[in-house]
Design an enzyme around this catalytic site. Structure first.
Site, mmCIF file in Angstrom:
data_model
loop_
_atom_site.group_PDB
_atom_site.id
_atom_site.type_symbol
_atom_site.label_atom_id
_atom_site.label_comp_id
_atom_site.label_asym_id
_atom_site.label_seq_id
_atom_site.Cartn_x
_atom_site.Cartn_y
_atom_site.Cartn_z
ATOM 1 N N ASP A 21 0.694 -0.991 0.380
ATOM 2 C CA ASP A 21 -0.092 0.123 0.515
ATOM 3 C C ASP A 21 1.040 1.469 -0.050
ATOM 4 O O ASP A 21 2.141 1.302 0.494
ATOM 5 C CB ASP A 21 -1.229 -0.154 1.456
ATOM 6 C CG ASP A 21 -1.847 1.011 0.811
ATOM 7 O OD1 ASP A 21 -2.362 1.590 0.295
ATOM 8 O OD2 ASP A 21 -3.113 0.943 2.350
ATOM 9 N N ASN A 69 -11.103 -2.603 -6.198
ATOM 10 C CA ASN A 69 -10.444 -1.786 -6.132
ATOM 11 C C ASN A 69 -10.943 -1.174 -7.839
ATOM 12 O O ASN A 69 -10.683 -0.182 -8.559
ATOM 13 C CB ASN A 69 -8.671 -2.107 -6.416
ATOM 14 C CG ASN A 69 -7.639 -1.505 -4.951
ATOM 15 O OD1 ASN A 69 -6.667 -2.818 -4.965
ATOM 16 N ND2 ASN A 69 -7.774 -0.694 -4.241
HETATM 17 C C1 IPE Z 1 -6.031 -3.124 -0.069
HETATM 18 O O1 IPE Z 1 -5.116 -1.155 -0.451
HETATM 19 C C2 IPE Z 1 -5.739 -3.511 -1.945
HETATM 20 C C3 IPE Z 1 -4.996 -3.464 -2.419
HETATM 21 C C4 IPE Z 1 -3.038 -2.985 -1.473
HETATM 22 C C5 IPE Z 1 -4.352 -4.643 -3.533
HETATM 23 P P1 IPE Z 1 -5.922 -0.095 -0.336
HETATM 24 O O2 IPE Z 1 -5.507 0.888 -0.588
HETATM 25 O O3 IPE Z 1 -7.465 -0.603 -2.117
HETATM 26 O O4 IPE Z 1 -7.241 -0.130 0.768
HETATM 27 P P2 IPE Z 1 -7.997 0.527 1.200
HETATM 28 O O5 IPE Z 1 -9.095 1.475 0.353
HETATM 29 O O6 IPE Z 1 -7.380 1.729 1.816
HETATM 30 O O7 IPE Z 1 -8.667 0.398 2.440
HETATM 31 C C1 IPE Z 2 -1.540 0.331 -3.552
HETATM 32 O O1 IPE Z 2 -1.250 1.428 -3.205
HETATM 33 C C2 IPE Z 2 -1.553 -0.698 -5.297
HETATM 34 C C3 IPE Z 2 -3.295 -1.082 -5.166
HETATM 35 C C4 IPE Z 2 -3.443 -0.835 -4.081
HETATM 36 C C5 IPE Z 2 -3.185 -1.338 -6.508
HETATM 37 P P1 IPE Z 2 -2.530 2.656 -3.486
HETATM 38 O O2 IPE Z 2 -2.670 2.877 -4.934
HETATM 39 O O3 IPE Z 2 -3.440 2.463 -2.967
HETATM 40 O O4 IPE Z 2 -2.273 3.957 -2.463
HETATM 41 P P2 IPE Z 2 -2.401 4.506 -2.174
HETATM 42 O O5 IPE Z 2 -2.979 3.683 -0.377
HETATM 43 O O6 IPE Z 2 -3.410 5.303 -2.600
HETATM 44 O O7 IPE Z 2 -1.238 5.915 -1.738
HETATM 45 MG MG MG Z 3 -4.597 2.186 -0.653
#
Ligand code: IPE
Ligand code: IPE
Ligand code: MG
Length: 247
Positions: A21, A69
């Site tokens: 993340d 997502n």
């Molecule tokens: C969780 O991360 C999903 C992945 C790492 C693929 P998100 O960034 O989507 O989760 P939330 O929305 O912060 O809970």
């Molecule tokens: C994790 O990074 C990757 C996926 C969930 C695909 P994020 O895209 O959630 O990055 P933040 O949390 O918005 O910084």
């Molecule tokens: Mg995220």
């Protein structure tokens, strides 16, 4: 002493799961679009995979795309799917060189054709590798997975192939997409968020949780070593008291 040599190789977690993340926030910090963060996240995937394999970890599961997502802007979802195809094509040789087998959990059937094909090709081309299994969680959500298992068991009951009294933890675990993978002993989440975001809810029932403030594109081998050392310093009591544990 360097971090790697502080790791007790006799007490490695067999399975490490990672919620990768912080790509978007990392990109923002660098004044770039979110996709720039995802692209740089690939380096961290490579490095973490290599470090885990070198140590002798048997399973590494990476949460790459959750069911939730899909609710992101269309442009970002499209770029992520494209990045997956590119990365799978580029990295399969390296996985083979390093004797790493690729697997996937999640609802693969709903992925765009090109992504699903790249994934299935990667799984097929690495199927005989034995050093480590890299599991990508793609279009994955734990609640989806649990419901699928419930539906499957209910069908067997309705067809009188299964007695409800025989449903136990072992049978339920065997009905999940992770049926051939041991439960993770260590779950890592990067970027400073402290939540599970619908990841492996059943399987992490007794996992040690490690939260790192580092954004995923900055995650490196040393961070993984630190997480493993942290794990090895925990006392895993499984409901017992300290004095009952065999050292
Ligand atoms: C969780 O991360 C999903 C992945 C790492 C693929 P998100 O960034 O989507 O989760 P939330 O929305 O912060 O809970
Ligand atoms: C994790 O990074 C990757 C996926 C969930 C695909 P994020 O895209 O959630 O990055 P933040 O949390 O918005 O910084
Ligand atoms: Mg995220």
């Amino acid at each position: 002493m360097d971090l790697k040599s502080k790791i007790n190789l006799e007490k490695l977690p067999r399975h490490i799961a990672v919620i990768m993340d912080g790509n978007g926030r990392w990109a923002k910090q660098h004044g770039k679009p979110r996709v720039f963060g995802h692209r740089n996240g690939v380096r961290a995937v490579r490095e973490t995979t290599e470090a885990a394999a070198e140590l002798g970890v048997e399973y590494l599961t990476l949460y790459a795309f959750s069911t939730e997502n899909w609710n992101r802007p269309k442009l970002e979802v499209g770029a992520l799917m494209k990045l997956l195809v590119e990365t799978l094509h580029k990295e399969i040789n390296t996985l083979n060189k390093n004797d790493i087998r690729l697997q996937a959990i999640g609802d693969i059937s709903q992925l765009p054709d090109s992504t699903r094909k790249a994934l299935l090709d990667g799984i097929h081309n690495t199927r005989n590798n034995t050093r480590m299994t890299l599991v990508l969680a793609l279009n994955y959500s734990a609640k989806w997975e649990i419901l699928e298992a419930v539906k499957n068991l209910a069908t067997q009951v309705s067809q009188q192939k299964l007695d409800p009294a025989d449903i136990n933890e072992t049978l339920f675990s065997a009905s999940l997409s992770t049926h051939d993978i041991p439960d993770p002993e260590l779950l890592i989440r990067t970027s400073g968020e402290h939540r599970l975001s619908n990841f492996l809810l059943w399987q992490v029932a007794y996992a040690e949780l490690h939260f790192s403030p580092v954004f995923w594109p900055d995650y490196n081998k040393e961070h993984l070593y630190q997480a493993i050392i942290d794990y090895q310093n925990r006392e895993r009591r499984f409901g017992k008291i300290s004095e009952q544990l065999v050292p």
